[in-house]
Design a protein around this motif. Structure first.
Motif, PDB file in Angstrom:
ATOM      1  N   ILE A  52       0.732  -1.411   0.077  1.00  0.00           N
ATOM      2  CA  ILE A  52      -0.299  -0.142   0.328  1.00  0.00           C
ATOM      3  C   ILE A  52       1.076   0.654  -0.217  1.00  0.00           C
ATOM      4  CG2 ILE A  52      -1.690   1.174   1.273  1.00  0.00           C
ATOM      5  CD1 ILE A  52      -2.899  -1.699   0.307  1.00  0.00           C
ATOM      6  N   ALA A  53       2.159   0.855  -0.240  1.00  0.00           N
ATOM      7  CA  ALA A  53       3.056   2.726  -0.048  1.00  0.00           C
ATOM      8  C   ALA A  53       3.038   3.700   0.840  1.00  0.00           C
ATOM      9  CB  ALA A  53       2.801   3.432  -1.432  1.00  0.00           C
ATOM     10  N   GLY A  54       3.152   2.718   2.106  1.00  0.00           N
ATOM     11  CA  GLY A  54       3.072   3.328   3.462  1.00  0.00           C
ATOM     12  C   GLY A  54       1.747   4.356   3.738  1.00  0.00           C
ATOM     13  N   MET A  55       0.509   3.821   3.120  1.00  0.00           N
ATOM     14  CA  MET A  55      -0.394   3.920   3.173  1.00  0.00           C
ATOM     15  C   MET A  55      -1.920   3.992   4.517  1.00  0.00           C
ATOM     16  SD  MET A  55      -2.168   5.024  -0.024  1.00  0.00           S
ATOM     17  CE  MET A  55      -3.282   6.392   0.563  1.00  0.00           C
ATOM     18  N   ASN A  56      -0.238   3.320   5.401  1.00  0.00           N
ATOM     19  CA  ASN A  56      -1.140   3.116   7.507  1.00  0.00           C
ATOM     20  C   ASN A  56      -0.963   3.892   8.063  1.00  0.00           C
ATOM     21  OD1 ASN A  56       1.942   2.858   6.736  1.00  0.00           O
ATOM     22  ND2 ASN A  56       2.358   1.912   9.129  1.00  0.00           N
ATOM     23  N   VAL A  57      -0.717   4.974   6.429  1.00  0.00           N
ATOM     24  CA  VAL A  57      -0.956   6.238   7.901  1.00  0.00           C
ATOM     25  C   VAL A  57      -1.397   7.400   7.317  1.00  0.00           C
ATOM     26  CG1 VAL A  57       0.528   8.713   9.558  1.00  0.00           C
ATOM     27  CG2 VAL A  57       1.115   6.248   9.654  1.00  0.00           C
ATOM     28  N   ILE A  58      -3.063   7.810   7.368  1.00  0.00           N
ATOM     29  CA  ILE A  58      -3.409   8.049   6.172  1.00  0.00           C
ATOM     30  C   ILE A  58      -4.064   9.792   7.225  1.00  0.00           C
ATOM     31  CG2 ILE A  58      -6.766   8.955   5.950  1.00  0.00           C
ATOM     32  CD1 ILE A  58      -4.476   6.379   4.983  1.00  0.00           C
ATOM     33  N   ARG A  59      -3.501  10.338   6.223  1.00  0.00           N
ATOM     34  CA  ARG A  59      -3.370  12.354   6.667  1.00  0.00           C
ATOM     35  C   ARG A  59      -4.210  13.073   6.888  1.00  0.00           C
ATOM     36  NH1 ARG A  59       1.837  10.721   5.989  1.00  0.00           N
ATOM     37  NH2 ARG A  59       1.850  10.303   4.135  1.00  0.00           N
ATOM     38  N   ASP A  60      -5.748  12.788   5.897  1.00  0.00           N
ATOM     39  CA  ASP A  60      -6.553  13.726   5.568  1.00  0.00           C
ATOM     40  C   ASP A  60      -7.566  12.360   4.549  1.00  0.00           C
ATOM     41  OD1 ASP A  60      -5.614  14.197   2.331  1.00  0.00           O
ATOM     42  OD2 ASP A  60      -4.603  15.026   3.006  1.00  0.00           O
ATOM     43  N   SER A  84      -2.776   2.440  11.531  1.00  0.00           N
ATOM     44  CA  SER A  84      -2.268   2.588  12.683  1.00  0.00           C
ATOM     45  C   SER A  84      -2.380   3.747  12.595  1.00  0.00           C
ATOM     46  CB  SER A  84      -0.670   2.239  12.618  1.00  0.00           C
ATOM     47  OG  SER A  84      -0.023   3.066  11.093  1.00  0.00           O
ATOM     48  N   ALA A  85      -2.540   4.816  11.977  1.00  0.00           N
ATOM     49  CA  ALA A  85      -2.710   6.208  12.758  1.00  0.00           C
ATOM     50  C   ALA A  85      -3.485   6.974  11.098  1.00  0.00           C
ATOM     51  CB  ALA A  85      -1.884   7.143  12.853  1.00  0.00           C
ATOM     52  N   THR A  86      -4.637   7.844  12.045  1.00  0.00           N
ATOM     53  CA  THR A  86      -5.059   9.182  10.968  1.00  0.00           C
ATOM     54  C   THR A  86      -4.545  10.560  11.739  1.00  0.00           C
ATOM     55  OG1 THR A  86      -7.112   9.175  11.963  1.00  0.00           O
ATOM     56  CG2 THR A  86      -6.931   7.350  10.535  1.00  0.00           C
ATOM     57  N   ALA A  87      -4.921  11.584  11.179  1.00  0.00           N
ATOM     58  CA  ALA A  87      -4.855  12.673  11.684  1.00  0.00           C
ATOM     59  C   ALA A  87      -5.834  12.755  12.555  1.00  0.00           C
ATOM     60  CB  ALA A  87      -5.227  13.833  10.433  1.00  0.00           C
ATOM     61  N   ASP A  88      -4.866  13.950  12.935  1.00  0.00           N
ATOM     62  CA  ASP A  88      -5.224  14.694  14.938  1.00  0.00           C
ATOM     63  C   ASP A  88      -6.979  14.950  14.621  1.00  0.00           C
ATOM     64  OD1 ASP A  88      -2.674  14.091  15.928  1.00  0.00           O
ATOM     65  OD2 ASP A  88      -1.720  16.113  15.874  1.00  0.00           O
ATOM     66  N   TRP A  89      -7.137  16.009  13.527  1.00  0.00           N
ATOM     67  CA  TRP A  89      -8.338  15.468  14.007  1.00  0.00           C
ATOM     68  C   TRP A  89      -9.972  14.849  13.475  1.00  0.00           C
ATOM     69  CZ3 TRP A  89     -10.834  14.924   9.273  1.00  0.00           C
ATOM     70  CH2 TRP A  89      -9.489  15.167   7.742  1.00  0.00           C
ATOM     71  N   MET A  90      -9.235  13.394  12.831  1.00  0.00           N
ATOM     72  CA  MET A  90      -9.876  12.651  12.238  1.00  0.00           C
ATOM     73  C   MET A  90      -9.252  11.192  12.363  1.00  0.00           C
ATOM     74  SD  MET A  90      -9.901  11.430   8.271  1.00  0.00           S
ATOM     75  CE  MET A  90      -8.473  11.022   7.388  1.00  0.00           C
ATOM     76  N   LEU A  91     -10.768  10.743  13.502  1.00  0.00           N
ATOM     77  CA  LEU A  91     -10.710   8.603  14.125  1.00  0.00           C
ATOM     78  C   LEU A  91     -11.372   8.029  12.872  1.00  0.00           C
ATOM     79  CD1 LEU A  91     -11.885   9.026  17.261  1.00  0.00           C
ATOM     80  CD2 LEU A  91      -9.189   9.228  16.565  1.00  0.00           C
ATOM     81  N   GLY A  92     -12.185   8.426  11.917  1.00  0.00           N
ATOM     82  CA  GLY A  92     -12.317   7.745  10.550  1.00  0.00           C
ATOM     83  C   GLY A  92     -12.572   8.792   9.657  1.00  0.00           C
ATOM     84  N   ALA A  93     -13.094   7.925   8.198  1.00  0.00           N
ATOM     85  CA  ALA A  93     -13.485   8.609   6.936  1.00  0.00           C
ATOM     86  C   ALA A  93     -14.455   7.831   6.394  1.00  0.00           C
ATOM     87  CB  ALA A  93     -12.529   9.318   5.791  1.00  0.00           C
TER      88      ALA A  93
END
Length: 170
Positions: A52-60, A84-93
Motif C-alpha cells: 500500500i506504499a506506506g498508506m498505513n498512516v492516513i493524513r487526510d 495505524s494512524a490518521t490525522a489528529d482531527w480524524m478518527l475515521g472517514a
C-alpha cells in the motif's frame, strides 16, 4: 433482523483478529441491534504496508480515498480499512451513502479508521452509519452520529429506516 457484512482490512498493522477489533465489532453489533440490524459475516484481511506504499498512516480524506481505490476485498460487504494512524482531527472517514459498486469505483468505497481505545467501537459504528447513509448529528450528544468523540450509542428508528435502505443490507 437485517444484516450487514464487513471486510476488516488491517493495513500494515498486524493481526486482523486482534482483540481491539473484536471488542469494536461487539460494540457495533450491540448499537445496531436497537434498529434491528446485526453484523453478518465478518471476513478478515491483512495487507502488508509495502503493498500500500506506506498508506498505513492516513493524513487526510484524499489519502483515505486513495487507499480504498488501491485495494478492495471481495464480496458484497463494506470494506473497513484499519490503519495505524490518521490525522489528529480524524478518527475515521467514510462517504455518506457509500457505494455497493466497489470495483472500479471513482470515489471512496469503504470506511477508513484507526484503532483508538476506548472509542474504537463507537468510531466503527459511526463510520458504518455514514456508509449506510446517515449524516452527522450536531445536537444530540447521546446519538451515535454526533460528530464529536465521545459520542453516544443511541440510534433513532428513523436512522434505522434510513440505514435499512442501503443495498449492502440483506
Amino acid at each position: 433482523m437485517r444484516r450487514i457484512d464487513l471486510n476488516i482490512i488491517r493495513v500494515g498493522v498486524g493481526d486482523p483478529a486482534d482483540p481491539i477489533i473484536q471488542r469494536a465489532l461487539a460494540t457495533t453489533n450491540d448499537i445496531f441491534a436497537q434498529v434491528n440490524i446485526s453484523l453478518g459475516q465478518v471476513k478478515r484481511f491483512d495487507v502488508p504496508a509495502h503493498h500500500i506504499a506506506g498508506m498505513n498512516v492516513i493524513r487526510d480524506k484524499n489519502e483515505a480515498f486513495e487507499l480504498t481505490k488501491k485495494w478492495t476485498a471481495p464480496g458484497r460487504a463494506i470494506d473497513v480499512f484499519v490503519v495505524s494512524a490518521t490525522a489528529d482531527w480524524m478518527l475515521g472517514a467514510s462517504p455518506i451513502g457509500g457505494t455497493c459498486q466497489k470495483y472500479g469505483c471513482v470515489f471512496v468505497s469503504g470506511v477508513v479508521m484507526q484503532l483508538s481505545e476506548p472509542s474504537t467501537g463507537n468510531v466503527l459504528a459511526h463510520e458504518i452509519g455514514h456508509y449506510l447513509g446517515l449524516d452527522d448529528d450536531e445536537y444530540d450528544k447521546s446519538n451515535l452520529m454526533h460528530y464529536t468523540v465521545p459520542n453516544g450509542k443511541k440510534l433513532t428508528q428513523s436512522q434505522g429506516r434510513r440505514m435499512n435502505t442501503h443495498c449492502f443490507l440483506h
